[in-house]
Design a protein around this motif. Structure first.
Motif, mmCIF file in Angstrom:
data_model
loop_
_atom_site.group_PDB
_atom_site.id
_atom_site.type_symbol
_atom_site.label_atom_id
_atom_site.label_comp_id
_atom_site.label_asym_id
_atom_site.label_seq_id
_atom_site.Cartn_x
_atom_site.Cartn_y
_atom_site.Cartn_z
ATOM 1 N N SER A 1 -23.337 30.558 40.909
ATOM 2 C CA SER A 1 -23.210 29.594 41.993
ATOM 3 C C SER A 1 -23.445 30.313 43.312
ATOM 4 C CB SER A 1 -21.817 28.945 41.977
ATOM 5 O OG SER A 1 -20.813 29.915 42.225
ATOM 6 N N THR A 2 -23.339 29.570 44.405
ATOM 7 C CA THR A 2 -23.603 30.160 45.718
ATOM 8 C C THR A 2 -22.642 31.294 46.033
ATOM 9 O OG1 THR A 2 -24.375 28.002 46.494
ATOM 10 C CG2 THR A 2 -23.869 29.657 48.178
ATOM 11 N N PHE A 3 -21.383 31.132 45.663
ATOM 12 C CA PHE A 3 -20.364 32.114 46.006
ATOM 13 C C PHE A 3 -19.985 33.022 44.837
ATOM 14 C CE2 PHE A 3 -19.687 28.304 48.598
ATOM 15 C CZ PHE A 3 -19.825 28.844 49.873
ATOM 16 N N LEU A 4 -20.458 32.727 43.657
ATOM 17 C CA LEU A 4 -20.054 33.495 42.485
ATOM 18 C C LEU A 4 -21.286 33.936 41.710
ATOM 19 C CD1 LEU A 4 -17.761 34.592 40.781
ATOM 20 C CD2 LEU A 4 -17.666 32.409 39.579
ATOM 21 N N THR A 5 -21.595 35.217 41.816
ATOM 22 C CA THR A 5 -22.724 35.795 41.099
ATOM 23 C C THR A 5 -22.213 36.614 39.923
ATOM 24 O OG1 THR A 5 -22.741 37.802 42.452
ATOM 25 C CG2 THR A 5 -24.034 35.918 43.250
ATOM 26 N N ARG B 1 -22.853 39.731 39.343
ATOM 27 C CA ARG B 1 -22.387 41.038 39.825
ATOM 28 C C ARG B 1 -20.986 40.946 40.396
ATOM 29 N NH1 ARG B 1 -23.149 45.415 37.913
ATOM 30 N NH2 ARG B 1 -25.296 44.690 37.615
ATOM 31 N N LEU B 2 -20.708 39.881 41.142
ATOM 32 C CA LEU B 2 -19.364 39.687 41.688
ATOM 33 C C LEU B 2 -18.360 39.492 40.571
ATOM 34 C CD1 LEU B 2 -17.588 39.313 44.199
ATOM 35 C CD2 LEU B 2 -18.136 36.867 44.121
ATOM 36 N N MET B 3 -18.731 38.747 39.557
ATOM 37 C CA MET B 3 -17.849 38.540 38.411
ATOM 38 C C MET B 3 -17.573 39.863 37.701
ATOM 39 S SD MET B 3 -18.493 36.182 35.029
ATOM 40 C CE MET B 3 -19.832 37.258 34.487
ATOM 41 N N GLU B 4 -18.611 40.675 37.544
ATOM 42 C CA GLU B 4 -18.446 41.969 36.886
ATOM 43 C C GLU B 4 -17.476 42.859 37.663
ATOM 44 O OE1 GLU B 4 -21.930 44.330 36.905
ATOM 45 O OE2 GLU B 4 -21.175 45.772 35.441
ATOM 46 N N ASN B 5 -17.617 42.908 38.983
ATOM 47 C CA ASN B 5 -16.733 43.743 39.801
ATOM 48 C C ASN B 5 -15.292 43.248 39.732
ATOM 49 O OD1 ASN B 5 -18.918 45.323 40.603
ATOM 50 N ND2 ASN B 5 -19.305 44.098 42.447
ATOM 51 N N TYR B 6 -15.125 41.937 39.710
ATOM 52 C CA TYR B 6 -13.777 41.362 39.626
ATOM 53 C C TYR B 6 -13.107 41.749 38.309
ATOM 54 C CZ TYR B 6 -10.249 37.803 38.653
ATOM 55 O OH TYR B 6 -9.095 37.155 38.284
ATOM 56 N N LEU B 7 -13.833 41.587 37.205
ATOM 57 C CA LEU B 7 -13.254 41.888 35.899
ATOM 58 C C LEU B 7 -12.941 43.368 35.752
ATOM 59 C CD1 LEU B 7 -15.467 39.611 33.602
ATOM 60 C CD2 LEU B 7 -13.177 39.155 34.495
ATOM 61 N N LYS B 8 -13.836 44.227 36.235
ATOM 62 C CA LYS B 8 -13.599 45.670 36.137
ATOM 63 C C LYS B 8 -12.391 46.076 36.975
ATOM 64 C CE LYS B 8 -18.104 47.611 34.885
ATOM 65 N NZ LYS B 8 -19.206 48.527 35.304
ATOM 66 N N SER B 9 -12.288 45.513 38.184
ATOM 67 C CA SER B 9 -11.166 45.854 39.052
ATOM 68 C C SER B 9 -9.848 45.435 38.427
ATOM 69 C CB SER B 9 -11.341 45.172 40.422
ATOM 70 O OG SER B 9 -12.524 45.605 41.054
ATOM 71 N N SER C 1 -20.605 28.215 33.015
ATOM 72 C CA SER C 1 -20.564 28.689 34.392
ATOM 73 C C SER C 1 -19.811 30.012 34.473
ATOM 74 C CB SER C 1 -19.885 27.660 35.300
ATOM 75 O OG SER C 1 -18.514 27.523 34.952
ATOM 76 N N CYS C 2 -20.145 30.808 35.488
ATOM 77 C CA CYS C 2 -19.447 32.080 35.682
ATOM 78 C C CYS C 2 -17.986 31.846 36.031
ATOM 79 C CB CYS C 2 -20.129 32.879 36.791
ATOM 80 S SG CYS C 2 -21.815 33.419 36.385
ATOM 81 N N GLY C 3 -17.705 30.719 36.685
ATOM 82 C CA GLY C 3 -16.316 30.392 36.987
ATOM 83 C C GLY C 3 -15.482 30.182 35.742
ATOM 84 N N ILE D 1 -14.627 33.635 34.330
ATOM 85 C CA ILE D 1 -13.570 34.275 35.115
ATOM 86 C C ILE D 1 -12.215 33.643 34.795
ATOM 87 C CG2 ILE D 1 -12.636 34.406 37.457
ATOM 88 C CD1 ILE D 1 -15.239 35.293 38.466
ATOM 89 N N PHE D 2 -12.192 32.325 34.639
ATOM 90 C CA PHE D 2 -10.933 31.640 34.323
ATOM 91 C C PHE D 2 -10.379 32.106 32.985
ATOM 92 C CE2 PHE D 2 -8.847 28.144 32.048
ATOM 93 C CZ PHE D 2 -7.762 27.934 32.878
ATOM 94 N N SER D 3 -11.228 32.165 31.957
ATOM 95 C CA SER D 3 -10.754 32.544 30.623
ATOM 96 C C SER D 3 -10.275 33.986 30.597
ATOM 97 C CB SER D 3 -11.859 32.328 29.586
ATOM 98 O OG SER D 3 -12.994 33.122 29.890
ATOM 99 N N TRP D 4 -10.992 34.887 31.269
ATOM 100 C CA TRP D 4 -10.576 36.292 31.275
ATOM 101 C C TRP D 4 -9.342 36.506 32.132
ATOM 102 C CZ3 TRP D 4 -12.289 40.651 28.676
ATOM 103 C CH2 TRP D 4 -13.363 40.438 27.798
ATOM 104 N N THR D 5 -9.217 35.750 33.211
ATOM 105 C CA THR D 5 -8.014 35.869 34.036
ATOM 106 C C THR D 5 -6.788 35.414 33.258
ATOM 107 O OG1 THR D 5 -9.285 35.501 36.065
ATOM 108 C CG2 THR D 5 -6.909 35.154 36.185
#
Length: 341
Positions: A14-18, A20-28, A289-291, A294-298
């Motif tokens: 999406s516009t705000f969720l790429t 790469r951003l998802m990857e950095n979030y999960l790794k962090s 969707s990438c969102g 992120i929801f399932s992994w969170t």
């Protein structure tokens, strides 16, 4: 997950969720969990030592410490071994042999189920105290508490062993991951409901009931004008300060209530989501969707946070387990915090 991200698109950006951003979030988040596990392990060892000390001293509230000891042992299994092995393996820092992975999965199931069941015992202990204050000392003894805790661990061990013996899942890549077999989904749902969802909801129901009882009389606790509180005071004839004894019991209840709410908030989302995913599996090639990823992994990471943050709640909320320096900061008269029942 990280390997899939490196290979190419795995979700709709999406516009705000790429990606790469998802990857950095999960790794962090994974690195945060790894570091937090080691810190939490030291706190859990501290809680275990204090619990054993109070049980040996026969402080009059042994069952609280027995059940807290049981819950913390389950959390310690997770934070000292299971979660670090899982995170180090997923980050490809280590490559453990298959038998280590098998033990890790087995102990994860055992630790989660035993910790949740022990939380039920904590709530049941407080329910017995508020429902039957005069008979509480006879009905709830340290011997019975230890027997219940041992039974919980034995029952959880038998149930998890049964799941393995019935081959409810298959190992992939040296058992790095467990895949639930389609014809064994019912067994997994039974485990999830009985070991995670039912204990959490049962504990929540008991905690809310006791909270209503406490709240309805809270304004009258200090002066003891509520006749319904007389049985609580009579249950401590040996204590010269029955009001303080009751206040201490209430503080331990608030700790159990907070732990229950936190457990429900961290364990239930992933369990409910996982059951829904097992009952209605995603079709092959279906876009996601990438969102959603992120929801399932969170939700999955929140399961780990439960065991990590439980000892922090213990040493900050429960008076018996606070650090001395914390007691001095909270109370101008730290001597009063040393009186427990």
């Amino acid at each position: 997950m990280m390997e899939l991200v490196d290979e190419g698109p795995v979700c709709i950006e999406s516009t705000f969720l790429t990606i790469r951003l998802m990857e950095n979030y999960l790794k962090s988040f994974e690195y945060f969990l790894l570091v937090s596990c080691f810190f939490s392990t030291f706190l859990q060892i501290y809680v275990l030592v204090k619990a054993v000390k109070y049980i040996r001293r026969a402080t009059g509230d042994e069952c609280l410490h027995v059940f807290l000891l049981s819950m913390t042992m389950g959390d310690l299994l997770l934070t000292s071994f299971c979660y670090p092995i899982e995170q180090l393996r997923e980050q490809e820092i280590i490559k453990p042999p298959q038998w280590i992975n098998v033990v890790q999965h087995f102990l994860t199931w055992l630790g989660l189920s035993a910790s949740s069941a022990s939380l039920i015992l904590l709530n049941a202990d407080k329910l017995m105290y508020f429902k039957f204050p005069l008979r509480y000392a006879n009905m709830v003894t340290s011997a019975k508490g230890i027997s219940l805790a041992v039974f919980v661990w034995f029952g959880c061990g038998v149930f998890v062993s049964l799941c393995w013996w019935l081959e409810c899942f298959t190992c992939e890549e040296d058992c790095r991951q467990l895949m639930i077999l389609p014809n064994k989904v019912v067994m997994y749902i039974v485990f999830t409901v009985s070991a995670c969802i039912a204990p959490s909801l049962t504990s929540l129901g008991v905690a809310i009931y006791i909270l209503n009882v406490v709240t309805s009389h809270r304004s009258k606790l200090s002066d003891g004008k509520d006749k319904k509180l007389v049985p609580f005071q009579q249950s401590f004839p040996e204590n010269g300060n029955s009001s303080h004894a009751l206040a201490t019991r209430l503080r331990t209840f608030y700790f159990i209530f907070m732990t229950t709410i936190f457990t429900v908030g961290t364990l239930l989302p992933y369990r409910i989501y996982n059951i829904q995913r097992q009952l209605t599996p995603r079709e092959q090639g279906e876009e996601i969707s990438c969102g959603s990823i992120i929801f399932s992994w969170t939700c999955l990471y929140f399961v780990s946070l439960n065991a990590i943050l439980n000892p922090i709640i213990t040493v900050t909320v429960l008076p018996q387990y606070r650090f001395q320096w914390m007691c001095k900061k909270i109370s101008s008269n730290p001597a009063t915090t040393a009186v427990y029942v």
